[in-house]
Design a protein around this motif. Structure first.
Motif, mmCIF file in Angstrom:
data_model
loop_
_atom_site.group_PDB
_atom_site.id
_atom_site.type_symbol
_atom_site.label_atom_id
_atom_site.label_comp_id
_atom_site.label_asym_id
_atom_site.label_seq_id
_atom_site.Cartn_x
_atom_site.Cartn_y
_atom_site.Cartn_z
ATOM 1 N N VAL A 53 30.993 56.171 -0.736
ATOM 2 C CA VAL A 53 31.185 57.249 -1.545
ATOM 3 C C VAL A 53 32.250 58.250 -0.880
ATOM 4 O O VAL A 53 32.137 58.454 0.336
ATOM 5 C CB VAL A 53 29.938 58.407 -1.457
ATOM 6 N N ASP A 54 33.201 58.490 -1.822
ATOM 7 C CA ASP A 54 34.468 59.064 -1.160
ATOM 8 C C ASP A 54 34.992 58.267 0.196
ATOM 9 O O ASP A 54 35.422 58.781 0.949
ATOM 10 C CB ASP A 54 34.372 60.367 -0.851
ATOM 11 N N GLU A 62 24.958 62.018 -4.112
ATOM 12 C CA GLU A 62 24.645 63.427 -4.598
ATOM 13 C C GLU A 62 26.164 64.242 -3.605
ATOM 14 O O GLU A 62 26.373 65.238 -3.764
ATOM 15 C CB GLU A 62 23.461 63.865 -3.900
ATOM 16 N N ASP A 63 26.542 63.497 -2.679
ATOM 17 C CA ASP A 63 27.738 64.014 -1.940
ATOM 18 C C ASP A 63 28.921 63.761 -2.356
ATOM 19 O O ASP A 63 29.974 64.139 -1.784
ATOM 20 C CB ASP A 63 27.781 63.563 -0.401
ATOM 21 N N VAL A 64 29.313 62.906 -3.349
ATOM 22 C CA VAL A 64 30.779 62.816 -3.994
ATOM 23 C C VAL A 64 31.293 64.041 -4.440
ATOM 24 O O VAL A 64 30.530 64.991 -5.169
ATOM 25 C CB VAL A 64 30.419 61.792 -5.100
ATOM 26 N N ARG A 65 32.454 64.161 -4.043
ATOM 27 C CA ARG A 65 33.317 65.222 -4.642
ATOM 28 C C ARG A 65 33.314 65.199 -6.391
ATOM 29 O O ARG A 65 33.763 63.975 -6.676
ATOM 30 C CB ARG A 65 34.657 65.242 -4.017
ATOM 31 N N LEU A 66 33.469 66.224 -6.731
ATOM 32 C CA LEU A 66 33.256 66.058 -8.174
ATOM 33 C C LEU A 66 34.676 66.453 -8.906
ATOM 34 O O LEU A 66 34.910 66.421 -10.148
ATOM 35 C CB LEU A 66 32.327 67.478 -8.935
ATOM 36 N N THR A 70 35.071 59.561 -5.564
ATOM 37 C CA THR A 70 34.774 58.145 -6.208
ATOM 38 C C THR A 70 33.374 57.781 -5.616
ATOM 39 O O THR A 70 32.962 58.034 -4.487
ATOM 40 C CB THR A 70 35.758 57.167 -5.815
ATOM 41 N N VAL A 71 32.699 56.949 -6.541
ATOM 42 C CA VAL A 71 31.354 56.397 -5.917
ATOM 43 C C VAL A 71 31.722 54.862 -6.193
ATOM 44 O O VAL A 71 31.874 54.351 -7.625
ATOM 45 C CB VAL A 71 30.159 56.607 -6.706
#
Length: 236
Positions: A53-54, A62-66, A70-71
């Motif tokens: 995740v990132d 749930e912690d990925v930047r929107l 990237t996931v």
């Protein structure tokens, strides 16, 4: 403050509020996991994977930047290849008593392994037949109903099917497993190995004798030495 600056600030604040919404993060995370599970269910990817995740390993979706995050699910073809190669070795095995076919063992980092889906991606896989006559069958020293060189044939097939893997056939000492009689490996040679002189003719698809049988002079084939097992070695 100008109208344009006021509008830009308002848009920035609204966007920041939306992108920090726990509900939106949860929705994106759920969508990521559903897409991942769909790919696995269709058989397009193995069950073993790592999540980034990132760029952070084992991060939470749930912690990925929107705003450009990237996931990434990095699927392990090692588990998939190990299962396929083990099955292929069994399919190509001669069947008389069934002992040889049932004696293929999967080892991970030199230990007998059961859970295919949990194989670490950086592991070294061994697929080996632990019968005392496995070397004879591989080299053609024993006449059987199928061509010799089962491990080598599967190695070539793995390289074609899984080009991202390294596949080798090595003759290795073995320990930690038991053969079909329940005896521990390695098998200790009771007498010097015999070169049978038989060879499989690929064109004629039959056995023929190339030379008379003789006692092998090789040091690793003498009485008291441990058997070196033909082993398919897989790494990613």
């Amino acid at each position: 403050m100008s109208f344009e600056e006021t509008l830009r600030r308002q848009i920035t604040l609204n966007t920041r509020d939306v992108l920090s919404s726990p509900a939106l993060h949860a929705l994106v995370a759920q969508e990521c996991r559903e897409l991942r599970d769909q790919v696995i269910a269709r058989g397009q990817a193995p069950k073993a994977y790592r999540t980034y995740v990132d760029g952070k390993r084992n991060g939470r979706e749930e912690d990925v930047r929107l705003d450009g995050g990237t996931v990434i699910y990095q699927f392990s073809i090692l588990s998939q290849a190990a299962y396929w190669a083990l099955s292929e070795c069994q399919k190509r095995s001669p069947v008389h008593s069934g002992n040889y076919r049932s004696s293929w063992v999967l080892m991970v980092n030199e230990a007998v392994w059961q859970g295919l889906d949990a194989i670490p991606q950086d592991a070294t896989i061994w697929i080996v037949n632990v019968t005392p006559y496995s070397r004879k069958i591989e080299t053609g020293g024993m006449r059987i109903r199928v061509p010799p060189g089962i491990v080598e044939a599967v190695r070539l097939a793995v390289m074609r099917r899984f080009p991202g893997l390294k596949a080798k056939r090595l003759y290795l000492p073995m320990s930690g497993a038991r053969d079909h009689r329940g005896n521990p490996t390695p098998y200790i040679l009771r007498q010097a190995g015999i070169s049978s002189g038989f060879s499989w003719d690929k064109k004629e698809k039959s056995w023929r004798r190339k030379h008379a049988a003789y006692v092998s002079p090789r040091m690793d084939r003498q009485a008291g030495e441990q058997l070196l097992y033909p082993t398919l070695v897989l790494t990613q």
